[in-house]
Design an enzyme around this catalytic site. Structure first.
Site, PDB file in Angstrom:
ATOM      1  N   ARG A 154      20.793   1.068 -20.961  1.00 18.69           N
ATOM      2  CA  ARG A 154      21.413   0.741 -19.692  1.00 18.69           C
ATOM      3  C   ARG A 154      22.010  -0.651 -19.723  1.00 18.69           C
ATOM      4  NH1 ARG A 154      22.369   4.928 -18.822  1.00 18.69           N
ATOM      5  NH2 ARG A 154      21.951   6.295 -17.073  1.00 18.69           N
TER       6      ARG A 154
ATOM      7  N   GLU B 194      30.511  -1.124 -15.204  1.00 22.36           N
ATOM      8  CA  GLU B 194      31.253  -0.058 -15.908  1.00 22.36           C
ATOM      9  C   GLU B 194      32.296   0.539 -14.980  1.00 22.36           C
ATOM     10  OE1 GLU B 194      28.626   2.798 -17.715  1.00 22.36           O
ATOM     11  OE2 GLU B 194      27.437   1.248 -18.662  1.00 22.36           O
TER      12      GLU B 194
ATOM     13  N   HIS C 213      30.254   3.934 -22.953  1.00 21.76           N
ATOM     14  CA  HIS C 213      29.171   4.786 -22.438  1.00 21.76           C
ATOM     15  C   HIS C 213      29.313   6.230 -22.963  1.00 21.76           C
ATOM     16  CE1 HIS C 213      26.089   5.064 -18.939  1.00 21.76           C
ATOM     17  NE2 HIS C 213      25.820   5.965 -19.857  1.00 21.76           N
TER      18      HIS C 213
HETATM   19  P1  NAD Z   1      12.195   7.828 -21.004  1.00 24.94           P
HETATM   20  O1  NAD Z   1      11.796   7.681 -19.601  1.00 24.94           O
HETATM   21  O2  NAD Z   1      11.780   9.026 -21.783  1.00 24.94           O
HETATM   22  O3  NAD Z   1      11.736   6.543 -21.826  1.00 24.94           O
HETATM   23  C1  NAD Z   1      11.796   5.253 -21.324  1.00 24.94           C
HETATM   24  C2  NAD Z   1      10.618   4.488 -21.902  1.00 24.94           C
HETATM   25  O4  NAD Z   1      10.750   3.127 -21.530  1.00 24.94           O
HETATM   26  C3  NAD Z   1       9.272   4.969 -21.343  1.00 24.94           C
HETATM   27  O5  NAD Z   1       8.411   5.376 -22.387  1.00 24.94           O
HETATM   28  C4  NAD Z   1       8.742   3.760 -20.619  1.00 24.94           C
HETATM   29  O6  NAD Z   1       7.338   3.640 -20.721  1.00 24.94           O
HETATM   30  C5  NAD Z   1       9.442   2.632 -21.332  1.00 24.94           C
HETATM   31  N1  NAD Z   1       9.449   1.387 -20.579  1.00 24.94           N
HETATM   32  C6  NAD Z   1       9.538   1.215 -19.236  1.00 24.94           C
HETATM   33  N2  NAD Z   1       9.444  -0.082 -18.936  1.00 24.94           N
HETATM   34  C7  NAD Z   1       9.291  -0.738 -20.118  1.00 24.94           C
HETATM   35  C8  NAD Z   1       9.140  -2.101 -20.462  1.00 24.94           C
HETATM   36  N3  NAD Z   1       9.102  -3.056 -19.526  1.00 24.94           N
HETATM   37  N4  NAD Z   1       9.026  -2.426 -21.758  1.00 24.94           N
HETATM   38  C9  NAD Z   1       9.037  -1.478 -22.717  1.00 24.94           C
HETATM   39  N5  NAD Z   1       9.175  -0.156 -22.449  1.00 24.94           N
HETATM   40  C10 NAD Z   1       9.307   0.196 -21.155  1.00 24.94           C
HETATM   41  O7  NAD Z   1      13.793   7.690 -21.001  1.00 24.94           O
HETATM   42  P2  NAD Z   1      14.799   8.174 -22.129  1.00 24.94           P
HETATM   43  O8  NAD Z   1      15.284   9.526 -21.790  1.00 24.94           O
HETATM   44  O9  NAD Z   1      14.240   7.900 -23.454  1.00 24.94           O
HETATM   45  O10 NAD Z   1      16.024   7.175 -21.816  1.00 24.94           O
HETATM   46  C11 NAD Z   1      15.961   5.847 -22.249  1.00 24.94           C
HETATM   47  C12 NAD Z   1      17.150   5.053 -21.724  1.00 24.94           C
HETATM   48  O11 NAD Z   1      18.369   5.586 -22.232  1.00 24.94           O
HETATM   49  C13 NAD Z   1      17.297   5.091 -20.216  1.00 24.94           C
HETATM   50  O12 NAD Z   1      17.708   3.831 -19.767  1.00 24.94           O
HETATM   51  C14 NAD Z   1      18.430   6.072 -20.000  1.00 24.94           C
HETATM   52  O13 NAD Z   1      19.095   5.875 -18.778  1.00 24.94           O
HETATM   53  C15 NAD Z   1      19.306   5.760 -21.171  1.00 24.94           C
HETATM   54  N6  NAD Z   1      20.263   6.791 -21.580  1.00 24.94           N
HETATM   55  C16 NAD Z   1      21.511   6.377 -21.954  1.00 24.94           C
HETATM   56  C17 NAD Z   1      22.423   7.302 -22.388  1.00 24.94           C
HETATM   57  C18 NAD Z   1      23.804   6.883 -22.771  1.00 24.94           C
HETATM   58  O14 NAD Z   1      24.744   7.624 -22.551  1.00 24.94           O
HETATM   59  N7  NAD Z   1      23.986   5.731 -23.342  1.00 24.94           N
HETATM   60  C19 NAD Z   1      22.080   8.648 -22.464  1.00 24.94           C
HETATM   61  C20 NAD Z   1      20.795   9.037 -22.097  1.00 24.94           C
HETATM   62  C21 NAD Z   1      19.886   8.089 -21.661  1.00 24.94           C
HETATM   63  C1  MLT Z   2      22.434   9.288 -18.992  1.00 20.71           C
HETATM   64  O1  MLT Z   2      21.687   8.543 -18.361  1.00 20.71           O
HETATM   65  O2  MLT Z   2      22.189  10.482 -19.170  1.00 20.71           O
HETATM   66  C2  MLT Z   2      23.646   8.707 -19.589  1.00 20.71           C
HETATM   67  O3  MLT Z   2      23.996   7.551 -18.964  1.00 20.71           O
HETATM   68  C3  MLT Z   2      24.753   9.636 -19.885  1.00 20.71           C
HETATM   69  C4  MLT Z   2      25.685  10.096 -18.818  1.00 20.71           C
HETATM   70  O4  MLT Z   2      25.357  10.272 -17.677  1.00 20.71           O
HETATM   71  O5  MLT Z   2      26.800  10.367 -19.155  1.00 20.71           O
END
Ligand code: NAD
Ligand code: MLT
Length: 535
Positions: free
Chosen positions: A238, A267, A286
């Site tokens: 994020r 963004e 993104h």
């Molecule tokens: P998830 O909830 O499975 O994992 C997140 C992890 O972060 C959890 O295990 C949680 O305990 C940990 N966490 C929370 N606070 C913390 C802290 N202070 N220090 C260390 N760890 C901490 O989520 P996910 O599905 O693995 O997604 C992870 C990230 O990726 C999210 O921010 C999500 O929005 C992002 N994401 C981005 C994209 C993209 O397009 N770039 C796509 C999917 C997800």
């Molecule tokens: C997500 O949180 O799943 C990502 O930001 C991807 C998206 O929404 O396109």
């Protein structure tokens, strides 16, 4: 779980999702795909829709939801719900659901691609070749093998990245204060006790936590100062987890060799985004979730969630209903009608207001996550007693606002029943209990305790309960009083074990019992209490 939808419900798909998802929705509802709709238009038209589907570009704010009285579910076709004011939605009873596993692989692969791209300067070399150059000596790189990757956030994506990095023969150290030591042990990853350990040991750092008040700006000047000289950074989680100005300073000083970013505080990025002008920063707009596979999955999963929400079924990915795993849901789900019945029952038999409740789950049930049982009871305690419609989403917050104290107790051993749910409170006369179990493969609810009396009675839509002296003729008097008014008793049972000298009688009726009939019965000698219960 959500209110009934009259007629054919309307769904607004405000950001692009897969055609398969749209098609699925069209089988049930009227669907408007309006990717051109502006936020102000959405605010104006929100009351035209029962469901809204978005990705990450639409910000669903409290203000936007203020005017909405129709919306029942917001589907986020992806993982992060930081673009939705979940608290405001919850207060309005709107389910917010996401498709968290749809794009984990895509995001993990993208994070590794950003790491490899910066380590081998692939985008830079590509641009140079496009410009007609052949600069072999300019684009040297470093290997991943044998280097230490620091993973912050070991959730779905963090774990996939860590596993893949292991496959690339990297050492992985991970920090996640909310992941159990057992999960770390099972994964074979080195668990960092503190963030500082990750900073001190890692050659590359990748972050995979959500954006929360705790994590926003977490990687700033102080964090960079603790990192190894020449560290490389990846953020495909994020925007705002990394302080972008601090990253620019760390790149300027040479503390950070390079970075790969997919997400940004703002963004799309503004034209003067400082990191745009660094040759050693690889940027993507993104794209973490932008694979065919992830989009297919996200579209279909979110369509299924919205269909479940609008058809009053359980929304398994709701982020504002306690999320329980599929196994727990299978175990706990059949007890939800019983839990609601007990909540309604205890409110109906109470003399005066109730504030403190203990919800006890005993037996096999207690081996599972029973938070949904609590929510079901709380929903029933509030329904019809507060202005707003109560559902599984807003029940806990309404209860909190109203100062209800709810305690949950679980006991794996149950003396008399395989499973038992008991709701205990206190009215002005003392302790009050409603308890029940379920019978047979279809989990038919059965009441086993009412007030403080044991009983054995199937709950019914219209019921009445009497406390009386256990002397001859009492059942007959109730029968006569009801018969005189033309109210048929469907079935009945008595709890004869006396409490303070009284027995209890429960009757199931074909019709509701008017208050004056109850009053007439309770006026007769030997009757102390008569309550109508509508379930
Ligand atoms: P998830 O909830 O499975 O994992 C997140 C992890 O972060 C959890 O295990 C949680 O305990 C940990 N966490 C929370 N606070 C913390 C802290 N202070 N220090 C260390 N760890 C901490 O989520 P996910 O599905 O693995 O997604 C992870 C990230 O990726 C999210 O921010 C999500 O929005 C992002 N994401 C981005 C994209 C993209 O397009 N770039 C796509 C999917 C997800
Ligand atoms: C997500 O949180 O799943 C990502 O930001 C991807 C998206 O929404 O396109």
């Amino acid at each position: 779980m959500v209110g009934e939808v009259a007629g054919r419900a309307k769904v607004l798909v405000k950001e692009r999702i897969s055609e398969a998802g749209v098609e699925l929705l069209r089988q049930h509802f009227d669907v408007d795909v309006r990717v051109d709709m502006t936020d102000s238009e959405l605010t104006e038209r929100i009351n035209d829709y029962d469901a809204l589907i978005i990705r990450s570009a639409t910000k669903v704010t409290a203000g936007m939801l203020e005017g909405s009285c129709r919306l029942k579910i917001i589907g986020r076709a992806g993982t992060g719900v930081d673009n939705v004011d979940v608290k405001a939605a919850t207060k309005k009873g709107i389910v917010v659901a996401n498709a968290p596993e749809s794009n984990s692989v895509a995001a993990a692969e993208h994070a590794l691609a950003l790491l490899m791209a910066q380590c081998r300067q692939i985008p830079q070399a590509y641009m140079s070749m496009k410009a007609g150059k052949w600069e072999r000596s300019k684009f040297g790189g470093v290997e991943l093998t044998g280097k230490t990757l620091g993973v912050i956030g070991l959730g779905r994506i963090g774990m996939l990245v860590a596993q893949r990095a292991k496959g690339l023969r990297m050492d992985v150290i991970a920090y996640d204060p909310y992941v159990s030591a057992e999960r770390f042990r099972e994964s074979g990853l080195e668990q960092a006790e503190t963030l500082d350990d990750v900073y001190a040991k890692s050659d590359f750092i990748t972050m995979h936590m959500p954006k929360t008040p705790e994590t926003a700006g977490m990687v700033g000047d102080a964090a960079f100062a603790k990192m190894k000289d020449g560290v490389r950074i990846v953020n495909a989680a994020r925007g705002g987890l990394v302080d972008e100005a601090a990253l620019a300073r760390a790149l300027d000083s040479g503390k950070v060799t390079s970075a790969g970013l997919d997400v940004y505080t703002q963004e799309p990025i503004p034209p003067d985004f400082p990191l745009l002008h660094y040759d050693n920063v690889v940027l993507t707009p993104h794209l973490g979730a932008s694979t065919e596979e992830a989009q297919d999955k996200a579209g279909t999963i979110i369509a299924e969630q919205v269909i479940a929400g609008l058809l009053n079924q359980f929304v398994s990915n709701a982020v504002n209903i306690p999320s329980v795993g599929p196994e727990a849901l299978e175990a706990v789900g059949p007890f939800l009608p019983l839990a609601e019945t007990l909540g309604k029952l205890i409110m109906a038999i109470a003399d005066g207001p109730l504030e403190d409740f203990t919800i006890r789950c005993e037996g096999q049930l207690a081996e599972h996550d029973t938070r949904l049982i609590t929510v079901a009871v709380v929903k029933a305690l509030l329904e019809g007693r507060v202005e707003e419609p109560v559902n599984y989403v807003n029940a806990p917050s309404i209860a909190e606002e109203r100062g209800l104290k709810i305690a949950e107790v679980k006991e794996k051993r149950s003396r008399d029943f395989t499973n038992l749910i008991t709701v205990v409170s206190k009215d002005r006369r003392g302790d009050l209990t409603a308890a029940g179990t379920t019978i047979g493969p279809k989990h038919k609810p059965r009441l086993v305790k009412i007030y403080r009396h044991d009983i054995d009675l199937e709950p019914a839509r219209h019921m009445a309960f009497f406390q009386y002296d256990d002397v001859p003729g009492m059942i007959g008097r109730v029968g006569t009083a009801l018969g005189d008014k033309g109210i048929n008793i469907a079935f009945m049972n008595v709890g004869r074990k006396k409490v303070e000298g009284r027995a209890v009688m429960g009757v199931a009726l074909d019709d509701p019992i008017p208050q004056e009939v109850l009053d007439d019965i309770v006026k007769q000698p030997g009757f102390y209490e008569a309550r109508a219960v509508e379930l």
